[in-house]
Design a protein around this motif. Structure first.
Motif, PDB file in Angstrom:
ATOM      1  N   LEU A 194       0.821  -1.142  -0.129  1.00 47.22           N
ATOM      2  CA  LEU A 194      -0.110   0.033   0.122  1.00 47.22           C
ATOM      3  C   LEU A 194       0.871   1.101  -0.087  1.00 47.22           C
ATOM      4  O   LEU A 194       0.464   2.403  -0.481  1.00 47.22           O
ATOM      5  CB  LEU A 194      -0.824   0.028   1.426  1.00 47.22           C
ATOM      6  CG  LEU A 194      -2.234  -0.900   1.387  1.00 47.22           C
ATOM      7  CD1 LEU A 194      -2.619  -0.903   2.598  1.00 47.22           C
ATOM      8  CD2 LEU A 194      -2.997  -0.524   0.107  1.00 47.22           C
ATOM      9  N   ARG A 195       1.839   1.018   0.716  1.00 44.31           N
ATOM     10  CA  ARG A 195       3.110   2.181   0.695  1.00 44.31           C
ATOM     11  C   ARG A 195       4.424   1.630   0.399  1.00 44.31           C
ATOM     12  O   ARG A 195       4.611   0.420   0.426  1.00 44.31           O
ATOM     13  CB  ARG A 195       3.134   2.787   2.107  1.00 44.31           C
ATOM     14  CG  ARG A 195       1.690   3.236   2.562  1.00 44.31           C
ATOM     15  CD  ARG A 195       1.917   3.766   3.856  1.00 44.31           C
ATOM     16  NE  ARG A 195       0.655   4.153   4.250  1.00 44.31           N
ATOM     17  CZ  ARG A 195       0.229   5.351   4.085  1.00 44.31           C
ATOM     18  NH1 ARG A 195       0.762   6.299   3.444  1.00 44.31           N
ATOM     19  NH2 ARG A 195      -1.141   5.770   4.423  1.00 44.31           N
ATOM     20  N   GLU A 196       5.190   2.428  -0.134  1.00 48.07           N
ATOM     21  CA  GLU A 196       6.575   2.110  -0.640  1.00 48.07           C
ATOM     22  C   GLU A 196       7.424   2.388   0.267  1.00 48.07           C
ATOM     23  O   GLU A 196       7.591   3.516   0.848  1.00 48.07           O
ATOM     24  CB  GLU A 196       6.756   2.834  -1.988  1.00 48.07           C
ATOM     25  CG  GLU A 196       8.170   2.344  -2.750  1.00 48.07           C
ATOM     26  CD  GLU A 196       8.498   3.230  -3.878  1.00 48.07           C
ATOM     27  OE1 GLU A 196       7.488   4.044  -4.344  1.00 48.07           O
ATOM     28  OE2 GLU A 196       9.398   3.016  -4.266  1.00 48.07           O
ATOM     29  N   PRO A 197       8.505   1.670   0.552  1.00 43.20           N
ATOM     30  CA  PRO A 197       9.565   1.637   1.664  1.00 43.20           C
ATOM     31  C   PRO A 197      10.208   3.166   1.267  1.00 43.20           C
ATOM     32  O   PRO A 197      10.541   3.186   0.143  1.00 43.20           O
ATOM     33  CB  PRO A 197      10.379   0.543   1.706  1.00 43.20           C
ATOM     34  CG  PRO A 197       9.823  -0.836   1.073  1.00 43.20           C
ATOM     35  CD  PRO A 197       8.637   0.146   0.111  1.00 43.20           C
ATOM     36  N   THR A 198      10.560   3.974   2.180  1.00 40.12           N
ATOM     37  CA  THR A 198      11.533   5.152   1.959  1.00 40.12           C
ATOM     38  C   THR A 198      12.858   4.771   1.916  1.00 40.12           C
ATOM     39  O   THR A 198      13.839   5.330   1.218  1.00 40.12           O
ATOM     40  CB  THR A 198      11.065   6.264   2.516  1.00 40.12           C
ATOM     41  OG1 THR A 198      10.578   5.832   4.078  1.00 40.12           O
ATOM     42  CG2 THR A 198       9.937   7.349   2.202  1.00 40.12           C
ATOM     43  N   GLY A 199      13.084   3.555   2.736  1.00 41.55           N
ATOM     44  CA  GLY A 199      14.669   2.996   2.643  1.00 41.55           C
ATOM     45  C   GLY A 199      14.608   1.595   2.705  1.00 41.55           C
ATOM     46  O   GLY A 199      13.581   1.192   3.605  1.00 41.55           O
ATOM     47  N   GLY A 200      15.605   0.882   2.424  1.00 44.62           N
ATOM     48  CA  GLY A 200      15.816  -0.360   2.574  1.00 44.62           C
ATOM     49  C   GLY A 200      14.822  -1.287   1.585  1.00 44.62           C
ATOM     50  O   GLY A 200      14.262  -0.471   0.666  1.00 44.62           O
ATOM     51  N   ARG A 201      15.011  -2.520   1.998  1.00 44.39           N
ATOM     52  CA  ARG A 201      14.055  -3.357   0.885  1.00 44.39           C
ATOM     53  C   ARG A 201      13.401  -4.663   1.466  1.00 44.39           C
ATOM     54  O   ARG A 201      13.837  -5.065   2.686  1.00 44.39           O
ATOM     55  CB  ARG A 201      15.140  -3.878  -0.215  1.00 44.39           C
ATOM     56  CG  ARG A 201      15.811  -2.936  -0.977  1.00 44.39           C
ATOM     57  CD  ARG A 201      16.768  -3.799  -1.812  1.00 44.39           C
ATOM     58  NE  ARG A 201      17.912  -4.426  -1.270  1.00 44.39           N
ATOM     59  CZ  ARG A 201      18.638  -5.121  -2.099  1.00 44.39           C
ATOM     60  NH1 ARG A 201      18.562  -5.186  -3.519  1.00 44.39           N
ATOM     61  NH2 ARG A 201      19.567  -6.006  -1.511  1.00 44.39           N
ATOM     62  N   ILE A 202      12.676  -5.182   0.887  1.00 49.25           N
ATOM     63  CA  ILE A 202      11.902  -6.300   1.282  1.00 49.25           C
ATOM     64  C   ILE A 202      12.381  -7.286   0.262  1.00 49.25           C
ATOM     65  O   ILE A 202      11.995  -7.299  -0.932  1.00 49.25           O
ATOM     66  CB  ILE A 202      10.427  -6.315   1.696  1.00 49.25           C
ATOM     67  CG1 ILE A 202      10.043  -5.445   2.759  1.00 49.25           C
ATOM     68  CG2 ILE A 202       9.822  -7.800   1.944  1.00 49.25           C
ATOM     69  CD1 ILE A 202       8.574  -5.242   2.880  1.00 49.25           C
TER      70      ILE A 202
END
Ligand SMILES: Nc1ncnc2c1ncn2[C@@H]1O[C@H](COP(=O)(O)OP(=O)(O)OP(=O)(O)O)[C@@H](O)[C@H]1O
Ligand SMILES: [Mg+2]
Length: 390
Positions: free
Chosen positions: A196-204
């Protein structure tokens, strides 16, 4: 009619997370088109009626004006002069006719106005406040090795830093529980996982692949989500379970209901699966709503399960039923469980403790309890309020 469209939109807007997380925008749009189509028919009839009436009014008006003019002409010829009184009468009559013409223009303006509103809402359903980076088109058919949350950071548009460098790993087939005080960032992690939202930093990373690479269909087909507030639509039980999917057999729905421990409840209804559950599921109890949300997740036979445990208090019996349903749902699946009642995660393979958006501890229940840190404090806090611990 406008009220029906309004009610429908309200429902879709309030349930936007469910719509998005089940990849059901198409379906929401169809519903919207259906209701607004009906509205359009009514509007059209009204306009048609109006446009039938207005030529009549206009004819009457024109005829009236002609009578006046002929009268005036006659009067002028008769007397060879226009008296002040007759000029006034003429003027007043003409002024009375004008509003009829104006009214017509009003109707057209109103229609144009409504139409633009409808367009806005359609646009909103597709884009507003949601991720802008396009998703990839890779297939996703399950977690083979692990999901890794890597240095995940998230800042809400208003500036709140909700996640700050969060890292943890969920091995395939295991359950990781996220715990922490209210506002520590648990649901934010859920929102990111649902995309629903995109990480502002880092990854999954799923087996090394950035989860953004998966196509929306593939990702949402395999991700089962039970959200903190079970959101149900004013439709039948079957529609609520199959939400966002097409061609779901009755057998599959019944199997999902069985896992969710809801089979008996549905069978007791005269119309069974075709029972309409009322606005936001008002005809069901809190525990039943949650179990219906579990059935919705289960019908997808998800490879990855995300459970955001409800905060609202359930009585002991419903809570036990929900718990049993969740335990069964987790069997053999890779799961991320957000827990408010710590008793529910005693058997989790790993517990990750969050504080102000940071991971402060992680380990098994026994390890963390022995350690006497943040988890122990949480445990003591919930024991101090007996209602939280069943
Ligand atoms: N839409 C939002 N806009 C701005 N800030 C938000 C938004 N949603 C949550 N937050 C903030 O982000 C932080 C983390 O919130 P989050 O909902 O992830 O907490 P939580 O751990 O799920 O809490 P709870 O146990 O109450 O459900 C909080 O400080 C919260 O105020
Ligand atoms: Mg939350």
């Amino acid at each position: 009619m406008f009220r029906r469209l309004g009610a429908y939109l309200n429902e879709i807007f309030a349930g936007i997370r469910v719509v998005r997380s089940n990849n059901a925008q198409g379906r929401a749009r169809d519903g919207f088109n259906r209701v607004s189509g009906e509205l359009e028919t009514v509007e059209r009839r009204g306009t048609l009626l109006g446009s039938l009436l207005s030529p009549v009014a206009e004819t009457v008006g024109v005829a009236g004006a002609m009578v006046i003019l002929v009268g005036a002409h006659h009067f002028l010829i008769e007397t060879e002069k226009l008296s002040a009184t007759s000029l006034m009468v003429l003027g007043v009559l003409l002024i009375r006719l004008l509003p009829m013409v104006n009214q017509l223009q009003g109707v057209t303006g109103q229609l144009a106005y409504n139409y633009s509103g409808v367009k806005e809402v359609e646009k909103w359903l597709d884009t507003a406040q949601f991720p802008v980076r396009p998703f990839g088109n890779r297939d996703f058919d399950g977690v083979r090795k692990e999901i890794r949350f890597e240095n995940l950071t998230y800042r809400y548009p208003n500036g709140t830093l909700a996640l700050d460098d969060v890292s943890f790993t969920v091995p395939a087939g295991s359950t990781v529980a996220l715990v922490g005080a209210s506002g520590s960032g648990k649901s934010t992690i859920a929102g990111l996982l649902i995309r629903l939202r995109e990480p502002t930093g880092g990854r999954i990373l799923v087996d090394g692949t950035d989860y953004w690479e998966f196509s929306p269909n593939a990702w949402h087909r395999r991700l089962g989500v039970v959200e903190q507030e079970a959101f149900l639509f004013h439709e039948t039980i079957a529609d609520n379970i199959s939400f966002g999917l097409t061609d779901v057999s009755r057998e599959r729905m019944n199997e999902a209901l069985r896992i969710a421990h809801l089979e008996d409840v549905v069978q007791a209804q005269a119309k069974g699966l075709d029972t309409v559950i009322g606005e936001r599921g008002t005809l069901l109890s809190g525990g039943q709503k949650q179990r219906l949300a579990i059935a919705r997740a289960m019908v997808r036979d998800p490879q990855l399960l995300l459970l955001d445990e409800a905060t609202s208090a359930l009585d002991n019996v419903s809570e036990r039923q929900v718990q049993e349903a969740l335990d069964e749902a987790r069997q053999g699946r890779t799961s991320v469980v957000i827990a408010h009642r710590l008793s529910t995660i005693r058997n989790a393979n790993q517990i990750v403790v969050l504080e102000h958006g940071r991971v402060v501890e992680s380990g098994t229940w026994a390890e963390l309890e022995a350690k006497g840190g943040a988890f122990r404090r949480l445990l003591e806090a919930t024991r101090a309020t007996p209602s939280a611990e069943a």
